[in-house]
Enzyme design. Structure first.
Site, short mmCIF file in Angstrom:
data_model
loop_
_atom_site.label_atom_id
_atom_site.label_comp_id
_atom_site.label_asym_id
_atom_site.label_seq_id
_atom_site.Cartn_x
_atom_site.Cartn_y
_atom_site.Cartn_z
N VAL A 118 46.09 -19.06 -10.93
CA VAL A 118 44.88 -18.61 -11.61
C VAL A 118 43.70 -19.42 -11.07
CG1 VAL A 118 43.68 -18.40 -13.82
CG2 VAL A 118 46.16 -18.03 -13.70
N SER A 168 -4.44 -0.92 -3.82
CA SER A 168 -3.09 -1.47 -3.63
C SER A 168 -3.10 -2.98 -3.74
CB SER A 168 -2.54 -1.06 -2.26
OG SER A 168 -2.47 0.34 -2.13
N SER A 219 47.25 -13.20 -3.96
CA SER A 219 48.11 -12.06 -3.61
C SER A 219 49.46 -12.53 -3.09
CB SER A 219 47.43 -11.20 -2.54
OG SER A 219 47.22 -11.98 -1.36
N HIS A 277 -6.12 14.45 -7.96
CA HIS A 277 -6.14 13.85 -6.63
C HIS A 277 -5.47 12.48 -6.68
CE1 HIS A 277 -7.63 12.20 -2.83
NE2 HIS A 277 -7.91 13.46 -2.48
N GLU A 313 33.07 -19.76 -9.67
CA GLU A 313 32.87 -19.42 -8.25
C GLU A 313 31.74 -18.40 -8.09
OE1 GLU A 313 36.68 -18.15 -6.88
OE2 GLU A 313 37.54 -20.16 -6.90
N HIS A 343 30.64 -41.33 -8.45
CA HIS A 343 31.08 -41.30 -7.05
C HIS A 343 32.44 -40.62 -6.92
CE1 HIS A 343 27.89 -44.19 -5.84
NE2 HIS A 343 28.12 -44.70 -7.04
N THR A 378 0.82 -1.22 0.00
CA THR A 378 0.00 0.00 0.00
C THR A 378 0.85 1.26 0.00
OG1 THR A 378 -1.79 -1.15 1.16
CG2 THR A 378 -1.78 1.26 1.28
#
Length: 445
Positions: A304, A119, A298, A108, A310, A167, A89
């Site tokens: 790599v 709503s 780092s 209005h 990921e 497996h 709403t």
């Protein structure tokens, strides 16, 4: 128009109250929902004018203001937290107030902008249509692109034989192309699953007003608004199967989220396989070479990492979490209204956006650039002891098992052990043809 400077606040008292009442996350409703609120209200004003309920010139001003919202120009005029009153709403009133401020002092917010609406039917309609549009125009094309990329790699790697794995252990040979063909099929199935939800997602409750009865709206209002919106956007927008179902339940959102979750599960399988096949380069499987996009460490020079897979698996986890919240929210349809719609909107649209972006990245920055390490793949195919399975029809399971045991203990090849045990050379040539093994045709007559 009465107001064109969007730098100042265009909203009014009801929006201001909601901003003060819901300082929860600092995150507003999704922009696409706000834009669809504007689009719906623009179409509603034009239809109300056509029905003789709203002065034509006033309706034009309302429609033009709503279209500015739909264009994204006024995203900053929707400040209310997404965790708000469960019917939406506050955001519906926010849209009404912004449009009224832009359309002129004689407009209005409730009597004119919100004419024939509530709503309870407008806000969920905006959510459904935002999801419908983003799936149709963004997610489905991204899934199609990924499927095509995987299928192209399937063709490229069609003759690359390697060890299968079940497996996580060595199994009979397959081709790398067969594996990529399986991934392509998974994505195509996901495309179809998501696409199959669109018909119900496009059924909107507009016209039900407060509780589904359509009180205070013209009987032709909803149909004409739907038609106008469909023509403007090219989306298939339809009436609900039942107005009370559409008002009280958000099952189509739950269904859509479930399809997105399944896509997330498929993407996790694919991304994890790519990470494993690309592991190494010396102490892993090293069956494929993934594109090198950036430094992976780092501290470790030259490392790599499989960064795009990921990202995909992280996105998948988030989509699965979003689905859990959507499932819980979908349960909260008490009597004639579900009051979890803003949260449903937030999570569903987040899932669509994240999946579309990550799927594009997986295709463009990963799959397109994958190369096969043919030498490694073929060496694994020759090393897998499970290839002895192909000897079963000629010498039986037990004899083949003994060959496997001796080969495993000695490190010698299956062919060498089998030859010593008296298996004919022509049988070995036929049974231990690894490429043929990956494409069995069934027993000969």
């Amino acid at each position: 128009m009465a107001q064109t400077d969007t730098k100042r606040e265009l909203w009014g008292t009801e929006t201001r109250k909601a901003v003060m009442n819901f300082p929860v996350s600092g995150e507003p409703i999704p922009p696409s929902v706000a834009r669809w609120l504007g689009r719906i209200k623009a179409a509603a004003a034009r239809v109300n004018a056509e029905l003789g309920l709203l002065e034509e010139e006033k309706a034009l001003r309302i429609a033009e203001a709503g279209e500015r919202i739909a264009s994204g120009e006024l995203d900053d005029q929707f400040p209310i937290d997404v965790f708000q009153t469960g019917s939406g709403t506050s955001s519906n009133m926010n849209a009404n107030e912004v449009i009224a401020a832009l359309a002129g002092e004689d407009v209005h917010a409730n009597d004119d902008v919100n004419m024939g609406q509530s709503s309870n039917d407008v806000f969920p309609s905006a959510v459904h249509l935002a999801a419908l549009g983003e799936i149709t125009n963004d997610l489905l094309p991204a899934l199609q692109r990924l499927a095509e990329s995987l299928q192209a790699k399937s063709a490229e790697f069609d003759d690359v034989v390697k060890s299968g794995r079940t497996h996580l252990m060595d199994a009979v040979p397959v081709t790398l192309g067969q594996e990529f063909g399986g991934y392509a099929a998974q994505v195509r199935q996901g495309y179809d699953r998501v696409g199959s939800t669109l018909e119900r997602l496009g059924q909107i409750p507009l016209g039900g007003t407060a509780v589904g009865t359509g009180l205070n709206t013209h009987p032709d209002f909803a149909a004409q608004v739907r038609q106008r919106l469909s023509e403007e956007t090219g989306l298939t927008i339809s009436a609900p199967a039942d107005p009370f179902e559409a008002q009280a339940a958000r099952d189509a959102l739950v269904e859509t989220s479930g399809a997105l979750k399944t896509v997330a599960v498929s993407l996790t399988k694919i991304a994890n396989d790519l990470r494993l096949m690309g592991s190494g380069p010396r102490a892993g499987l090293a069956e494929i070479l993934l594109p090198e996009l950036q430094k992976g460490s780092s501290i470790m020079p030259g490392k790599v990492n499989p960064v795009i897979p990921e990202v995909v698996t992280q996105v998948a986890a988030q989509v699965i979490g979003n689905d859990a919240a959507i499932t819980a929210g979908g349960m909260q349809g008490h009597f004639e209204l579900n009051v979890f719609v803003p949260m449903l909107a937030r999570n569903l649209l987040d899932s669509i956006k994240l999946l579309a972006a990550s799927v594009r990245l997986l295709a463009e920055k990963c799959v397109d650039g994958i190369e096969a390490n043919r030498e490694v793949c073929e060496r694994y195919a020759e090393l897998t002891l499970s290839a002895a399975t192909a000897l079963n029809p000629y010498i039986g399971y037990d004899a083949a098992s003994e060959i496997v045991k001796e080969a495993a203990a000695s490190g010698r090849s299956l062919r060498e052990i089998a030859r010593e045990r008296g298996v004919a050379e022509d049988v070995l040539d036929k049974a231990l043809d690894y490429r043929a093994m990956a494409r069995p045709r069934g027993p000969e007559p």
